[in-house]
Design a protein around this motif. Structure first.
Motif, PDB file in Angstrom:
ATOM      1  N   GLU A  44       7.184   6.233   2.756  1.00  8.17           N
ATOM      2  CA  GLU A  44       6.080   6.246   1.802  1.00  8.17           C
ATOM      3  C   GLU A  44       4.773   5.885   2.485  1.00  8.17           C
ATOM      4  O   GLU A  44       4.720   5.068   3.398  1.00  8.17           O
ATOM      5  N   VAL A  45       3.723   6.547   2.040  1.00  9.74           N
ATOM      6  CA  VAL A  45       2.412   6.272   2.605  1.00  9.74           C
ATOM      7  C   VAL A  45       1.950   4.896   2.141  1.00  9.74           C
ATOM      8  O   VAL A  45       1.940   4.598   0.949  1.00  9.74           O
ATOM      9  N   ILE A  46       1.608   4.065   3.097  1.00  7.61           N
ATOM     10  CA  ILE A  46       1.205   2.706   2.771  1.00  7.61           C
ATOM     11  C   ILE A  46      -0.167   2.726   2.132  1.00  7.61           C
ATOM     12  O   ILE A  46      -1.088   3.403   2.586  1.00  7.61           O
ATOM     13  N   LYS A  47      -0.299   1.975   1.051  1.00  5.11           N
ATOM     14  CA  LYS A  47      -1.577   1.910   0.364  1.00  5.11           C
ATOM     15  C   LYS A  47      -2.618   1.224   1.247  1.00  5.11           C
ATOM     16  O   LYS A  47      -2.289   0.449   2.138  1.00  5.11           O
ATOM     17  N   THR A  48      -3.835   1.548   0.969  1.00  4.24           N
ATOM     18  CA  THR A  48      -4.922   0.933   1.731  1.00  4.24           C
ATOM     19  C   THR A  48      -4.844  -0.582   1.637  1.00  4.24           C
ATOM     20  O   THR A  48      -4.748  -1.146   0.553  1.00  4.24           O
ATOM     21  N   ASN A  49      -4.842  -1.233   2.809  1.00  4.70           N
ATOM     22  CA  ASN A  49      -4.784  -2.691   2.855  1.00  4.70           C
ATOM     23  C   ASN A  49      -6.027  -3.190   3.587  1.00  4.70           C
ATOM     24  O   ASN A  49      -6.104  -3.127   4.815  1.00  4.70           O
ATOM     25  N   PRO A  50      -7.005  -3.683   2.861  1.00  3.09           N
ATOM     26  CA  PRO A  50      -8.269  -4.071   3.506  1.00  3.09           C
ATOM     27  C   PRO A  50      -8.158  -5.294   4.403  1.00  3.09           C
ATOM     28  O   PRO A  50      -9.063  -5.564   5.186  1.00  3.09           O
ATOM     29  N   LEU A  89       3.485 -19.597   1.412  1.00  4.31           N
ATOM     30  CA  LEU A  89       3.556 -19.441   2.864  1.00  4.31           C
ATOM     31  C   LEU A  89       2.395 -18.590   3.377  1.00  4.31           C
ATOM     32  O   LEU A  89       2.120 -17.508   2.845  1.00  4.31           O
ATOM     33  N   GLU A  90       1.730 -19.110   4.443  1.00  7.94           N
ATOM     34  CA  GLU A  90       0.602 -18.403   5.045  1.00  7.94           C
ATOM     35  C   GLU A  90       0.927 -17.890   6.441  1.00  7.94           C
ATOM     36  O   GLU A  90       0.440 -16.830   6.835  1.00  7.94           O
ATOM     37  N   TYR A  91       1.735 -18.647   7.210  1.00  6.28           N
ATOM     38  CA  TYR A  91       2.119 -18.215   8.552  1.00  6.28           C
ATOM     39  C   TYR A  91       3.629 -18.253   8.675  1.00  6.28           C
ATOM     40  O   TYR A  91       4.268 -19.253   8.331  1.00  6.28           O
ATOM     41  N   LEU A  92       4.220 -17.165   9.207  1.00  2.03           N
ATOM     42  CA  LEU A  92       5.664 -17.090   9.412  1.00  2.03           C
ATOM     43  C   LEU A  92       5.933 -16.588  10.815  1.00  2.03           C
ATOM     44  O   LEU A  92       5.610 -15.446  11.162  1.00  2.03           O
ATOM     45  N   GLY A  93       6.509 -17.451  11.669  1.00  5.71           N
ATOM     46  CA  GLY A  93       6.810 -17.095  13.045  1.00  5.71           C
ATOM     47  C   GLY A  93       8.293 -17.228  13.342  1.00  5.71           C
ATOM     48  O   GLY A  93       8.856 -18.322  13.261  1.00  5.71           O
ATOM     49  N   LEU A  94       8.926 -16.090  13.685  1.00  8.28           N
ATOM     50  CA  LEU A  94      10.345 -16.078  14.055  1.00  8.28           C
ATOM     51  C   LEU A  94      10.540 -15.379  15.397  1.00  8.28           C
ATOM     52  O   LEU A  94      11.657 -14.968  15.726  1.00  8.28           O
ATOM     53  N   GLY A 147       8.025  -9.132  -2.204  1.00  7.57           N
ATOM     54  CA  GLY A 147       6.859  -9.312  -3.053  1.00  7.57           C
ATOM     55  C   GLY A 147       6.553 -10.755  -3.363  1.00  7.57           C
ATOM     56  O   GLY A 147       5.550 -11.054  -3.997  1.00  7.57           O
ATOM     57  N   MET A 148       7.436 -11.679  -2.908  1.00  5.39           N
ATOM     58  CA  MET A 148       7.240 -13.097  -3.211  1.00  5.39           C
ATOM     59  C   MET A 148       6.452 -13.832  -2.126  1.00  5.39           C
ATOM     60  O   MET A 148       6.453 -15.047  -2.086  1.00  5.39           O
ATOM     61  N   LEU A 149       5.811 -13.100  -1.217  1.00 11.02           N
ATOM     62  CA  LEU A 149       5.014 -13.737  -0.173  1.00 11.02           C
ATOM     63  C   LEU A 149       3.540 -13.354  -0.351  1.00 11.02           C
ATOM     64  O   LEU A 149       2.907 -12.787   0.552  1.00 11.02           O
ATOM     65  N   PRO A 150       2.965 -13.675  -1.470  1.00 10.06           N
ATOM     66  CA  PRO A 150       1.618 -13.181  -1.781  1.00 10.06           C
ATOM     67  C   PRO A 150       0.514 -13.805  -0.945  1.00 10.06           C
ATOM     68  O   PRO A 150      -0.585 -13.249  -0.870  1.00 10.06           O
ATOM     69  N   ASN A 151       0.766 -14.960  -0.286  1.00  8.97           N
ATOM     70  CA  ASN A 151      -0.274 -15.647   0.468  1.00  8.97           C
ATOM     71  C   ASN A 151      -0.109 -15.528   1.978  1.00  8.97           C
ATOM     72  O   ASN A 151      -0.868 -16.138   2.731  1.00  8.97           O
ATOM     73  N   LEU A 152       0.872 -14.740   2.419  1.00  6.64           N
ATOM     74  CA  LEU A 152       1.133 -14.620   3.854  1.00  6.64           C
ATOM     75  C   LEU A 152      -0.029 -13.909   4.545  1.00  6.64           C
ATOM     76  O   LEU A 152      -0.442 -12.824   4.129  1.00  6.64           O
ATOM     77  N   PHE A 182       3.434  -4.172   5.686  1.00  5.79           N
ATOM     78  CA  PHE A 182       2.043  -3.768   5.890  1.00  5.79           C
ATOM     79  C   PHE A 182       1.170  -3.963   4.650  1.00  5.79           C
ATOM     80  O   PHE A 182      -0.046  -3.845   4.748  1.00  5.79           O
ATOM     81  N   SER A 183       1.780  -4.224   3.501  1.00  7.15           N
ATOM     82  CA  SER A 183       1.010  -4.154   2.262  1.00  7.15           C
ATOM     83  C   SER A 183       0.863  -5.463   1.509  1.00  7.15           C
ATOM     84  O   SER A 183       0.320  -5.480   0.411  1.00  7.15           O
ATOM     85  N   LEU A 184       1.334  -6.585   2.076  1.00  5.51           N
ATOM     86  CA  LEU A 184       1.116  -7.865   1.407  1.00  5.51           C
ATOM     87  C   LEU A 184      -0.389  -8.107   1.266  1.00  5.51           C
ATOM     88  O   LEU A 184      -1.162  -7.853   2.201  1.00  5.51           O
ATOM     89  N   PRO A 185      -0.848  -8.611   0.148  1.00  5.86           N
ATOM     90  CA  PRO A 185      -2.278  -8.561  -0.196  1.00  5.86           C
ATOM     91  C   PRO A 185      -3.216  -9.314   0.728  1.00  5.86           C
ATOM     92  O   PRO A 185      -4.380  -8.960   0.849  1.00  5.86           O
TER      93      PRO A 185
END
Length: 928
Positions: A444-450, A380-385, A399-404, A423-426
């Motif tokens: 928790e502090v969110i890891k850097t997400n480029p 999944l790349e786009y999710l609109g609700l 963690g199962m939405l790696p391509n969103l 905020f942290s999906l790759p």
């Protein structure tokens, strides 16, 4: 010896013979001189324009054409190897430009079977009638060749055509007779593409080509009802009928078909329900029914479309639940149900749809929790609700939405804590969670997400200090946290080096956020409607935001002088509802890029006569409720873009500047509540777009001019009250008010609103009324709010009969003048109560009790009625500029404390569903 010589000479003769044969073959041209000449003449009739290209790769193929070579070797030319005749000509993407002659030598190539002239420029040529002479043509491609005019009837003579492509024929017209002849005569046709050709006729009943596989009639102005003709074609694979809004009817019953692969009837007027027979299209891979008029539920038979990859049903009126049979569509990559009326909970059907890339269920009526089966969609790349009624918290792990890449859950009732995975999906680049009920973010502090660029959290219930968990999102471009209970600690260390747009309006800010010092790339900054007090700090006004285009500091408690601002590219500056005072700094007057300037409801003073000299792009100017003095500035002396001018409630003197004649876009002009001393500026009637003219509470005097050329063609609100106008009311003046005589043809009884668009927001014009001392604000000026207020002047004589012809007039106030004679009767005049005429003792006729021809006194209103209209006046035309809809106050309950005309109540009661109360903070400020 003799034998040796014999063999030697024999071999020599053989070599000589071979060499002669080869030499002869090289000199002989396979292409006939006649066809060579025809091609060269065609080349000479056109030009090659090297800088013209509609293709990714273009090459001037005719460059290789010359008489020294066999034409069969020329680029784009194909010959029959046995006869030498030219049978194919492909000059697509050849940078050809020029007039295509009606008797072009091209039509001498009688053996031509393929002709491709696509992606050239023959405008303004028409397709020649002689095209019908090429009767051997099997493939004709004139797409993107900019031919103009009518498609000749002779094209239907090409009965051997297998493919015909006239697509992107923006200027081509194909009449009904020719269209019918084509579909009747082309019995071998397999491909027909008329994309963007203007057909403007129904689909022909007689379609003889049973060979048709590909039909593209996209945006061709097809009319009438969709029939089953195309669906009966045995070999049809692709059918595109989209963007024909005059094509109507219902979706025909589908006969069993194993050939149809793609079907699109999007953006048409086709209505009704999807028939169960849709399930017989077992080979269908693409179905697009977007933006039609479909209703009812989706049939369960849709589950039989097991080969389908894209199912697009958005922007219709579908109801009911999502059928569970959709879980069978394992090849589905796109499911788009946006903007329908689906209801109930979103079913857990997504575990089987592992190929989904795009899922949009937004703008429906779904309820219940977030469907957890969506989390298993690894592609999944786009999710609109968005814009549903989903409730409850989001799951803690996704963690199962790696391509969103884009997530939109806005405008729901989701609550709880926003989990860190949001905020942290790759690959995630955009997150929209605004307008929900989230109370907090993960601790928790969110890891850097480029990858995360856009984050929207506005209109939630977040509270406390600025969320520390976000500080590592250093690549953010847009951050929206407006309308939360967020504060910003002075010592917080926040650095968003790439941030372009920051929205912090309607929070709990008490000072200018110091972290703004770290942001060098801002384009949009909105910190309006906060609790920021005191002067604008030097560090803020000294910032060098060269890219800043939008700055909104309105609805705060800013005081002191406005400092010099060094934002030279600013296009939108909103400082309304503060307590700033003093003259305007020179930096404001020199902002050449401003398109909107709102300084209203402050205490600014001084003259602004020359302040507009540099503002050549200014469209909206709002200076209401200040203390500006001197003459009105020379509006439109240096720019003609002004559409709204509001200077109500200042101390301007002098006359109305004639430079306004240059404001050909002007729609609203309000100079009420000043000290303008002038005669009636009838010449403003030459402005074709003027809709609102308010001159009330000034020192205007003299008669009203009624010269015919000053005709105010679009005027809807006309307020001259509380001046010193005198003389009779000219009949011709009201005769010219075209917009008040009847509603616009396009209105059809619907309420429409005057609104304007800026680069960053939509703002809407609104109207305020003062009724018995209370400010009643209707948020938007609508196009049926036609009003005339001439009260409290010295007008005399009869009311012109032309006034009764103003059939769309809704409010009329002629009170407190010296009018006499009968009140006109009929049409809209019968709806005006006696309050509209109070203080004119010599008027007679309904609704007054005094009958014409009698000596009785005129009707004396009851105290409550008299008091009601003695306070009636148009307060001003104001304009709102915040993002979204302008928040206004409608103190409707006040009106029910007093007696009032029924028609007045009924009229405004119809507008009330669009209104909302002003916030407490804004109401308190107005009272003070």
């Amino acid at each position: 010896m003799v034998m040796s010589l014999f063999f030697f000479y024999s071999f020599l003769c053989f070599v000589l013979l071979i060499s002669l044969c080869f030499s002869s073959s090289f000199d002989h041209h396979l292409c006939s001189p006649t066809e060579t000449s025809a091609l060269l003449q065609f080349k000479q009739s056109l030009q090659v324009k090297s800088d013209y290209s509609l293709c990714d790769t273009s090459f001037p193929k005719t460059k290789s054409w010359n008489e020294s070579k066999d034409c069969c070797t020329w680029d784009g030319v194909t010959c029959d190897v046995l006869t030498g005749h030219v049978i194919g000509l492909d000059l697509s993407c050849s940078q050809l430009v020029g007039n295509f002659h009606p008797n072009s030598s091209l039509f001498q190539l009688h053996h031509l079977q393929t002709l491709n002239l696509a992606y050239n420029d023959f405008y303004p040529s028409s397709i020649p009638h002689n095209i019908g002479r090429l009767t051997n043509l099997r493939h004709l491609n004139l797409s993107y060749s900019t031919f103009d005019g009518k498609v000749p009837t002779e094209i239907s003579y090409l009965s051997n055509l297998v493919s015909l492509d006239l697509s992107y024929g923006f200027a081509l017209q194909l009449n009904e007779r020719t269209f019918e002849a084509m579909l009747h005569n082309f019995t071998n046709l397999e491909l027909l593409s008329l994309f963007l050709v203007n057909i403007s006729s129904p689909i022909p009943v007689n379609i003889s080509s049973s060979s048709l596989r590909y039909v593209d009639l996209y945006d061709t102005n097809l009319q009438g009802a969709l029939t089953e003709n195309f669906f009966l074609l045995p070999n049809l694979e692709m059918l595109y009928l989209s963007y024909n809004d005059l094509l109507n009817g219902v979706f025909p019953k589908i006969h069993p078909s194993s050939t149809l692969l793609e079907l699109s009837i999007a953006y048409t007027g086709i209505s009704g329900e999807i028939p169960d027979s849709i399930g017989t299209l077992s080979s269908l891979k693409y179905l697009n029914l977007q933006q039609c008029q479909f209703s009812g539920s989706i049939p369960d038979s849709v589950g039989n479309l097991t080969e389908i990859r894209e199912l697009i049903l958005s922007h219709n009126h579908f109801t009911g639940h999502i059928p569970s049979t959709i879980s069978k569509l394992k090849q589905l990559t796109c499911l788009d149900l946006l903007s329908n009326s689906f209801s109930g909970e979103i079913p857990e059907i997504f575990s089987n749809l592992q190929e989904l890339r795009h899922l949009d269920l937004s703008k429906n009526s779904f309820i219940g929790p977030f469907p957890s089966s969506i989390l298993s969609l690894t592609h999944l790349e786009y999710l609109g609700l968005s814009s549903n009624s989903l409730s409850g918290p989001l799951p803690s792990n996704a963690g199962m939405l790696p391509n969103l890449t884009e997530l939109d859950f806005s405008y729901n009732s989701l609550n709880g804590t926003i989990p860190s995975w949001v905020f942290s999906l790759p690959l995630l680049s955009s997150v929209s969670l605004q307008h929900n009920r989230f109370r907090g973010l993960t601790d928790e502090v969110i890891k850097t997400n480029p990858t995360l660029k856009d984050l929207h959290l506005s209109h939630n219930q977040l509270s406390g200090s600025f969320p520390q968990s976000l500080v590592n999102l250093t690549n953010l471009v847009t951050l929206g946290i407006s309308s939360n209970n967020i504060t910003v600690d002075e010592g917080i260390n926040i650095t968003f080096p790439s941030l372009s747009s920051l929205f912090l309006s309607s929070c709990e800010l008490k000072d200018f956020p110091h972290f703004l010092r770290n942001m060098k790339t801002l384009t949009v900054l909105d910190i309006s409607n906060n609790k920021i007090r005191g002067q604008i700090p030097d560090w803020f006004s000294g910032m060098r935001w060269d890219s800043l285009r939008f700055l909104n500091l309105s609805y705060n408690s800013l005081t002191g002088y406005l400092p010099q601002l060094h934002f030279h590219n600013l296009g939108y500056l909103d400082l309304k509802f503060n307590s700033l005072h003093g003259p305007l700094p020179s930096s404001i007057c020199n902002m050449s890029k401003l398109s909107l300037l709102d300084l209203s409801h402050n205490n600014f003073s001084g003259s602004i006569t020359h302040c507009l000299d540099s503002m050549v792009e200014l469209s909206v100017l709002d200076l209401r409720r200040n203390n500006f003095i001197g003459s009105l500035p020379p509006f439109c002396a240096h720019s003609t873009l002004l559409s709204t001018i509001l200077v109500n409630g200042n101390r301007f003197e002098g006359t109305v500047p004639m430079s306004l004649l240059n404001c050909f876009r002007l729609e609203i002009f309000d100079v009420g509540n000043n000290a303008i001393n002038d005669t009636f500026p009838a010449w403003l009637g030459m402005l074709q777009e003027l809709q609102v003219l308010i001159l009330k509470l000034n020192k205007f005097h003299g008669r009203l001019s009624s010269r015919k050329k000053f005709y105010f063609p679009k005027l809807r609100i006309f307020d001259l009250s509380c001046n010193k106008f005198s003389g009779s009311l000219p009949a011709r003046l009201f005769e010219n008010f075209s917009a008040m005589i009847k509603l616009d043809d396009g209105d059809k009884g619907e309420i429409k609103y005057m609104e304007q668009l800026s680069e960053y927001s939509m703002y809407e014009d609104s109207v305020s009324l003062v009724i018995k001392g209370h400010d009643i604000e209707l948020e938007k000026i609508n196009t049926i709010m036609t009003t005339i207020d001439l009260s409290s002047n010295h007008f005399e004589g009869v009311i012109p009969k032309t006034v009764k012809d103003l059939g769309s007039l809704r409010l009329l106030n002629l009170s407190r003048n010296n009018l006499k004679g009968p009140i006109p009767q009929g049409l809209q005049f019968n709806t005006f109560a006696n309050d509209s005429y109070g203080g004119n003792l010599d008027l007679c006729g309904l609704p007054l009790s005094k009958q014409c021809g009698t000596s009785g006194s005129s009707h004396v209103p009851q105290p409550s009625e008299s008091y009601f209209f003695s306070g009636f006046t148009w307060e001003s035309v104001v304009i709102g500029y915040s993002f979204g809809l302008v928040v206004g106050t409608v103190m409707w309950s006040v009106m029910f404390q007093y007696r009032k005309p029924i028609w007045f109540v009924e009229f405004f009661d119809g507008l009330m569903p669009h209104k909302r109360r002003r916030s407490k903070k804004r109401a308190l400020r107005r009272q003070t």
